[in-house]
Design a protein around this motif. Sequence first.
Motif, PDB file in Angstrom:
ATOM      1  N   SER A 108      42.889  34.676  50.485  1.00 16.01           N
ATOM      2  CA  SER A 108      42.946  36.017  49.921  1.00 16.01           C
ATOM      3  C   SER A 108      43.629  36.015  48.545  1.00 16.01           C
ATOM      4  O   SER A 108      43.164  36.674  47.606  1.00 16.01           O
ATOM      5  N   ALA A 111      41.243  34.573  46.151  1.00 18.71           N
ATOM      6  CA  ALA A 111      40.149  35.505  45.893  1.00 18.71           C
ATOM      7  C   ALA A 111      40.598  36.587  44.912  1.00 18.71           C
ATOM      8  O   ALA A 111      39.839  36.987  44.027  1.00 18.71           O
ATOM      9  N   SER A 112      41.833  37.048  45.055  1.00 20.76           N
ATOM     10  CA  SER A 112      42.355  38.061  44.130  1.00 20.76           C
ATOM     11  C   SER A 112      42.348  37.552  42.702  1.00 20.76           C
ATOM     12  O   SER A 112      42.213  38.321  41.766  1.00 20.76           O
ATOM     13  N   ARG A 114      40.213  35.539  41.613  1.00 15.84           N
ATOM     14  CA  ARG A 114      38.812  35.283  41.281  1.00 15.84           C
ATOM     15  C   ARG A 114      38.521  33.830  40.944  1.00 15.84           C
ATOM     16  O   ARG A 114      37.922  33.537  39.897  1.00 15.84           O
ATOM     17  N   GLU A 133      33.594  35.876  51.140  1.00 13.45           N
ATOM     18  CA  GLU A 133      33.893  35.165  49.895  1.00 13.45           C
ATOM     19  C   GLU A 133      32.619  34.556  49.345  1.00 13.45           C
ATOM     20  O   GLU A 133      32.321  34.627  48.162  1.00 13.45           O
TER      21      GLU A 133
ATOM     22  N   ASP B  41      35.669  45.447  52.920  1.00 12.47           N
ATOM     23  CA  ASP B  41      36.218  44.129  52.616  1.00 12.47           C
ATOM     24  C   ASP B  41      36.505  44.019  51.117  1.00 12.47           C
ATOM     25  O   ASP B  41      36.123  43.076  50.447  1.00 12.47           O
ATOM     26  N   TYR B  42      37.185  45.034  50.643  1.00  9.98           N
ATOM     27  CA  TYR B  42      37.491  45.102  49.221  1.00  9.98           C
ATOM     28  C   TYR B  42      38.576  44.107  48.840  1.00  9.98           C
ATOM     29  O   TYR B  42      39.553  43.947  49.555  1.00  9.98           O
ATOM     30  N   ARG B  43      38.380  43.408  47.722  1.00 16.46           N
ATOM     31  CA  ARG B  43      39.396  42.492  47.208  1.00 16.46           C
ATOM     32  C   ARG B  43      39.936  43.002  45.890  1.00 16.46           C
ATOM     33  O   ARG B  43      39.171  43.211  44.955  1.00 16.46           O
ATOM     34  N   HIS B  44      41.210  43.162  45.856  1.00 13.39           N
ATOM     35  CA  HIS B  44      41.862  43.616  44.653  1.00 13.39           C
ATOM     36  C   HIS B  44      41.634  42.590  43.546  1.00 13.39           C
ATOM     37  O   HIS B  44      41.731  41.405  43.786  1.00 13.39           O
ATOM     38  N   ASN B  45      41.334  43.027  42.365  1.00 14.87           N
ATOM     39  CA  ASN B  45      41.127  42.102  41.255  1.00 14.87           C
ATOM     40  C   ASN B  45      42.399  41.999  40.417  1.00 14.87           C
ATOM     41  O   ASN B  45      42.686  42.843  39.582  1.00 14.87           O
TER      42      ASN B  45
END
Lengths: 330, 330
Positions: A108, A111-112, A114, A133, B41-45
């Motif tokens: 996670s 993923a944040s 990117r 993902e 399933d939102y991922r914070h950027n």
Amino acid sequence: MREVAALAGVSLKTVSRVINAEPGVSAELATRVSAAIERLDYRHNLQASSLRRVDGKSATIGVILEDIANPFSSTLHRAIENVAVKRGVLVLAGSLEEDAARERELVSAFASRRVDGLVIMPASHDHSYLLNERKAGTALVFVDRPPSFLDADTVLTDNLGGARRGIQHLLAHGHRRIAYVGDLQSIVTAALRYQGYREELDAHHLPLDPDLVRLDLRGTEPAEAETTKLLALRPAPTAIFAAQNLLTIGVFRALRRLGLHHKVALVGFDDFLLADLLDPGITVIAQDPAAMGTAAAELLFSRLDGDRSPTVHRIIPTRLIARGSGEIGP
Amino acid sequence: MREVAALAGVSLKTVSRVINAEPGVSAELATRVSAAIERLDYRHNLQASSLRRVDGKSATIGVILEDIANPFSSTLHRAIENVAVKRGVLVLAGSLEEDAARERELVSAFASRRVDGLVIMPASHDHSYLLNERKAGTALVFVDRPPSFLDADTVLTDNLGGARRGIQHLLAHGHRRIAYVGDLQSIVTAALRYQGYREELDAHHLPLDPDLVRLDLRGTEPAEAETTKLLALRPAPTAIFAAQNLLTIGVFRALRRLGLHHKVALVGFDDFLLADLLDPGITVIAQDPAAMGTAAAELLFSRLDGDRSPTVHRIIPTRLIARGSGEIGP
DNA sequence: TGCTATTTTGACAACGTTGTCATCCCGGCA
DNA sequence: TGCCGGGATGACAACGTTGTCAAAATAGCA
């Protein structure tokens, strides 16, 4: 960037073009912009860049390993870095310590940020959570251990074959009572090595003696203790197969303490530094973490380059290195 | 994020508030938003986030080491990770291999990714180029080796004191002809260790015999070769001080090959795995890379937390571990 | 010379988020 | 009842960059 544009007397877009080496900028403007960049010590902001870019690439990959300080993991890490460097890609790394929850946290966190891709030596036993993902375009490669409930590229050691090779080596030197000292059976690789032990005995029509098998040991100390017990058996084993690095060291410690290191044969799975300097040198089935890292990184980048072919499962062969301890007769 | 807002029937800003746990959101909306985040399933950027944030923090730090696969570096790396994990900070790492140009490349690559801080084990000999990074707000800590032309926080091993301690140990066991096997003198730490050797001899009013000094050796093989030559001298040295890890191993190899490993004393600088399992066990001056990493990371984070006090220079003490090889008499 | 084709350049919106500030709503009080 | 204060909420701009597209400059040709 605004300052650079102002100093060079051009628009933002032209600066952007120079930075990204896009064609269609006159030589004169390009040198003026470069000079301004130099003078202002301007640093390109990759975060903003990848935010706007259509492919959204961050030129960063994540590597999730058991423990970045352990030699196997760190050699693998380094091999990945070597491949990444050539493409100007940076590597984020994190340690798991067999903690499945930490695995999800790290994924996670990566993923944040990117990351473009992930190389994972997994601890958890359900990787379906990674589907999202992948859907988001992150490339995934598993090393050392396969994924569960997810089809993904993998690079594994030939655990089963390697273990068989080790047992076969001891059998060839005349041993019939070969003890097995193994790691947590919940770790897939450990289970495969044990399977190799059983299969090879079976192939030689030898019975499996449960007294000679010690499983679920972690680290040198339990291995040393169990080895001491093994050697007190009557009849005692004449050879020991240690299925992991630290276990091999624990077994050797016990043998030395009992003065049996020149009497009882020992073959270990996974090589370690200085194994050749001990007396006797330790015979091992060597894995090749550098080759695994290189293979994993190359696989990852080929996916990032758009390779859409079916998932690949690479098996990296092991190598038997005879140094003395495995060549002791019964 | 837009989708989340739409699904929860709120504005973008409210979603942002929930994600960042800002106060002033009613419990009902907060749960609705959380549910939507979960469902999509939102991922914070984090990239976009840190772009907009006023402090611009990326929650990522960079670590530049000699070689992430070498045990000293990787232990240090791991210790840094351990501190970083607690703050939700991720670690980017890169290897230098004594390449000053690579150092600048890595710093630049890290700067592009807007790391909050850098821990550097430097290879170059001019760090004034880092002034710009610091001006941009990047925290800097040097480990193992000090910076040049730049005043920055450092965490170093007590190289000089450690070397003196090792020589003193050999002197105390009656040795007078102590050979010195050292690494590249261009490396500051290597130079300090050699200085420790000279100072300690001097303190005991012993002359320095240039024949007994072999410098600028890299890795086990040159060390093994030079040791062989040293032991052919007449009179031969009765003890050897090896100023680095791999050199110690090279020296030991030579001693063993010549059957002198129980005759000639050996003390090494820097501990290594299995030094206790050799015969005799190798006496070493142990560094503490884990303590160094922890100290460096804590220093870095205290700077990121706004500590503006004068630069700190921490010296991590060494420890003599007697295992046999250093206690052999002349 | 006048026209078109091509190259170079720049204006502007957009990426996904957060800071600022305005608006809205509600309860409390005179 | 009317007004005020304060908390909840949202509209909008901005962060630093690049994609799109139009405008300007140049080259090529009849």
